[in-house]
Design an enzyme around this catalytic site. Sequence first.
Site, short mmCIF file in Angstrom:
data_model
loop_
_atom_site.label_atom_id
_atom_site.label_comp_id
_atom_site.label_asym_id
_atom_site.label_seq_id
_atom_site.Cartn_x
_atom_site.Cartn_y
_atom_site.Cartn_z
N LYS A 186 0.84 -1.19 0.00
CA LYS A 186 0.00 0.00 0.00
C LYS A 186 0.87 1.24 0.00
O LYS A 186 1.94 1.26 0.62
CB LYS A 186 -0.91 0.02 1.24
CG LYS A 186 -1.70 1.31 1.43
CD LYS A 186 -2.44 1.30 2.75
CE LYS A 186 -3.12 2.64 3.02
NZ LYS A 186 -3.81 2.68 4.32
N GLU A 231 -8.71 12.25 12.29
CA GLU A 231 -7.83 11.15 12.69
C GLU A 231 -7.03 11.50 13.94
O GLU A 231 -6.16 12.38 13.91
CB GLU A 231 -6.88 10.78 11.55
CG GLU A 231 -6.16 9.47 11.78
CD GLU A 231 -6.12 8.59 10.55
OE1 GLU A 231 -5.46 7.54 10.61
OE2 GLU A 231 -6.72 8.95 9.53
#
Length: 427
Positions: A186, A231
């Site tokens: 990723k 976040e």
Amino acid sequence: MNTELSPPKLFVRTVPLRDRADSLVQRLPAGTPLAWLTGDDGIVGWGEATRLDPAPQPEGTPPTDTTRFVEATAWVHGLLEHAEVEDEVNLPGTGLVTFGTFTFTPTSRGSALIVPRVVVGRREGRTWLTTVTDEPGAHPEELLRPHSAPRPVGPVEWRPGSLTREEWMGAVAGTVERIRAGELEKAVLARDSFAEADSPIDVRVLLERLRTRFPACFTFSVGGMVGATPELLLRREGDQLTSLVLAGTRPRGEDAGADHQLGQEMLASAKDIEEHGLAVDSLRTALEPLAEELVVPAWPHLLKLANVQHLATRAHARLAPGVSALDAVAALHPTAAVGGTPTGTAMRLIAEVEGMDRGGYAGPVGWLDGAGNSEWGIALRCAHVDGSRARLYAGGGIVAGSDPASEVAEAESKFRVMREALTDPGA
């Protein structure tokens, strides 16, 4: 800039204030305000008692180098050793408070730790004032006078960023090919764009618009980085630590039925579950050496914000003795949610294909106090504001199943947060 490594002697006093239940942003003067807000609660600061600007590391330094965090930890420790603190409130965010922002990579400029002259905070209906002076008994009267009203942004000219839409889609497609070839699992790729106003942008306007539209997010302003991030990298109170992992994104639906369907599609998406799982694994790997206890749920839940919804996992830990909040920040950054997996390979790919320096984007931003309490987010849904110019950032996680057109659409939905904050009503 002041880059002093030998902290000064500071005299800190925190006293309760009568809670007027107004917005903390209304307490701020114009200029370069400091802020960390969640809805009506949080802390704001202004003035500058002292600051540290860690120097960037030389080109070629490994992307996971933690020198700037180590330097910051030593500097904060020195501040605490030299400070005299009188705290009548004793809540997280009282006493000696330092705001901080760290760059995404160690070679970038822009990391800063700032101790304001004045802090006003609110938590659970209690409000307080902290003043920081160089002499005992001094009072920064000039910093407590009434402030000018916030000024609208005015007309804004939007300009393209470092890569065009087509170039960025090409970077995504090339990254997918490299992932499918087994080079990595990723990578998180970001874009930038620019806004130019006719006069200096009043950050207070952005803060108020962001905190009212995204009350569940962390609205911040530190060292020019301004935004509303969903976040939470970590929250520390005592030896307890909480972290929120977000990876996997869908827009909100036009009605309740469409919204539910989009969320369920994400929960059933192999691509999104894989992307989220890699981010959770990176958090677990980073925290295990620092924690005596660590609890990570086996399955994500949906976190719905005003414009998007995410896959989310909230982890809890009890830190080992001697582990500071900045130790944990250094261990967690960069998470797989903003870098990739494996970390080193992903960071090198980002430097190769993004075509820009992220600066503070996707780096840690937040605060810590003298008792060790702190909150640090990841600088997402944000812009770097410098005078009349704002540089906006947005990105997304790329895995083997990613589609370039979908990734562009996701980035555009994330750009919208700051674009709307920079747009005056009726403009």
